[in-house]
Design a protein around this motif. Sequence first.
Motif, PDB file in Angstrom:
ATOM      1  N   MET A   1      -7.208  -2.132 -37.290  1.00  0.00           N
ATOM      2  CA  MET A   1      -7.283  -0.951 -38.119  1.00  0.00           C
ATOM      3  C   MET A   1      -6.580  -1.223 -39.451  1.00  0.00           C
ATOM      4  N   THR A   2      -7.224  -0.884 -40.529  1.00  0.00           N
ATOM      5  CA  THR A   2      -6.633  -1.057 -41.849  1.00  0.00           C
ATOM      6  C   THR A   2      -5.760   0.146 -42.175  1.00  0.00           C
ATOM      7  N   THR A   3      -4.559  -0.137 -42.660  1.00  0.00           N
ATOM      8  CA  THR A   3      -3.648   0.924 -43.067  1.00  0.00           C
ATOM      9  C   THR A   3      -3.220   0.703 -44.509  1.00  0.00           C
ATOM     10  N   ILE A   4      -2.777   1.774 -45.130  1.00  0.00           N
ATOM     11  CA  ILE A   4      -2.225   1.686 -46.482  1.00  0.00           C
ATOM     12  C   ILE A   4      -0.714   1.625 -46.344  1.00  0.00           C
ATOM     13  N   ARG A   5      -0.115   0.647 -46.973  1.00  0.00           N
ATOM     14  CA  ARG A   5       1.346   0.527 -46.993  1.00  0.00           C
ATOM     15  C   ARG A   5       1.842   0.806 -48.399  1.00  0.00           C
ATOM     16  N   THR A   6       2.949   1.521 -48.499  1.00  0.00           N
ATOM     17  CA  THR A   6       3.531   1.814 -49.802  1.00  0.00           C
ATOM     18  C   THR A   6       5.032   1.548 -49.767  1.00  0.00           C
ATOM     19  N   GLY A   7       5.580   1.310 -50.916  1.00  0.00           N
ATOM     20  CA  GLY A   7       7.021   1.183 -51.086  1.00  0.00           C
ATOM     21  C   GLY A   7       7.378   1.662 -52.474  1.00  0.00           C
ATOM     22  N   THR A   8       8.509   2.344 -52.594  1.00  0.00           N
ATOM     23  CA  THR A   8       8.972   2.852 -53.884  1.00  0.00           C
ATOM     24  C   THR A   8      10.460   2.571 -54.005  1.00  0.00           C
ATOM     25  N   ASP A   9      10.911   2.274 -55.202  1.00  0.00           N
ATOM     26  CA  ASP A   9      12.338   2.067 -55.412  1.00  0.00           C
ATOM     27  C   ASP A   9      12.727   2.522 -56.817  1.00  0.00           C
ATOM     28  N   LEU A  10      13.968   2.954 -56.930  1.00  0.00           N
ATOM     29  CA  LEU A  10      14.561   3.374 -58.192  1.00  0.00           C
ATOM     30  C   LEU A  10      15.807   2.519 -58.407  1.00  0.00           C
ATOM     31  N   ALA A  11      15.934   1.929 -59.582  1.00  0.00           N
ATOM     32  CA  ALA A  11      17.081   1.074 -59.883  1.00  0.00           C
ATOM     33  C   ALA A  11      17.732   1.519 -61.188  1.00  0.00           C
ATOM     34  N   ALA A  12      19.049   1.426 -61.231  1.00  0.00           N
ATOM     35  CA  ALA A  12      19.792   1.757 -62.448  1.00  0.00           C
ATOM     36  C   ALA A  12      19.914   0.518 -63.328  1.00  0.00           C
ATOM     37  N   VAL A  13      19.567   0.649 -64.585  1.00  0.00           N
ATOM     38  CA  VAL A  13      19.695  -0.456 -65.538  1.00  0.00           C
ATOM     39  C   VAL A  13      21.157  -0.908 -65.600  1.00  0.00           C
ATOM     40  N   GLU A  14      22.073   0.034 -65.520  1.00  0.00           N
ATOM     41  CA  GLU A  14      23.502  -0.289 -65.576  1.00  0.00           C
ATOM     42  C   GLU A  14      23.904  -1.258 -64.466  1.00  0.00           C
ATOM     43  N   ASP A  15      23.308  -1.150 -63.289  1.00  0.00           N
ATOM     44  CA  ASP A  15      23.630  -2.072 -62.189  1.00  0.00           C
ATOM     45  C   ASP A  15      23.244  -3.507 -62.542  1.00  0.00           C
ATOM     46  N   VAL A  16      22.129  -3.668 -63.222  1.00  0.00           N
ATOM     47  CA  VAL A  16      21.711  -5.009 -63.657  1.00  0.00           C
ATOM     48  C   VAL A  16      22.673  -5.532 -64.721  1.00  0.00           C
ATOM     49  N   ILE A  17      23.055  -4.677 -65.645  1.00  0.00           N
ATOM     50  CA  ILE A  17      24.013  -5.088 -66.684  1.00  0.00           C
ATOM     51  C   ILE A  17      25.330  -5.511 -66.052  1.00  0.00           C
ATOM     52  N   VAL A  18      25.803  -4.746 -65.073  1.00  0.00           N
ATOM     53  CA  VAL A  18      27.050  -5.092 -64.387  1.00  0.00           C
ATOM     54  C   VAL A  18      26.904  -6.432 -63.669  1.00  0.00           C
ATOM     55  N   GLY A  19      25.776  -6.661 -62.992  1.00  0.00           N
ATOM     56  CA  GLY A  19      25.539  -7.928 -62.301  1.00  0.00           C
ATOM     57  C   GLY A  19      25.558  -9.111 -63.256  1.00  0.00           C
ATOM     58  N   ILE A  20      24.904  -8.947 -64.400  1.00  0.00           N
ATOM     59  CA  ILE A  20      24.870 -10.018 -65.398  1.00  0.00           C
ATOM     60  C   ILE A  20      26.264 -10.247 -65.969  1.00  0.00           C
ATOM     61  N   THR A  21      26.979  -9.173 -66.295  1.00  0.00           N
ATOM     62  CA  THR A  21      28.317  -9.288 -66.877  1.00  0.00           C
ATOM     63  C   THR A  21      29.288  -9.941 -65.903  1.00  0.00           C
TER      64      THR A  21
END
Length: 125
Positions: A1-21
């Motif tokens: 049986m074919t099913t539809i799979r979905t995924g959604t995510d929200l990320a804060a730009v500040e978290d990426v800046i902190v990771g890079i810093t």
Amino acid sequence: MTTIRTGTDLAAVEDVIVGITAHGERYLARVFTPRERADARDDPERLAARFAGKEAVLKLLRPARTDAVPLTDVAVVLDPVGAPVVELSGRAAELAADIGCGAIAVSLSHERGLALATAVALSER
């Protein structure tokens, strides 16, 4: 049986800046592929959108809690016309094959310090 799979995510730009810093190249190499970095030109907003895209794809693939999937096994890159596409490798590609997952479509957006991604695919399991 074919099913539809979905995924959604929200990320804060500040978290990426902190990771890079805090961790610089070590963070960037652990999270993003060289092509993702080139496509995003290391811009934190664009990198945050790709991070959200990776997380959305992982939610779609649904790995077991004990299954380690490196973030670099999911790449959100640009096609020749500039649209985001998903490329899987390693453990992420194995998970997709295990569920009979076809091509994964992804949509990215970023605004006001947040990045959003939604991934959709058809699966045979």
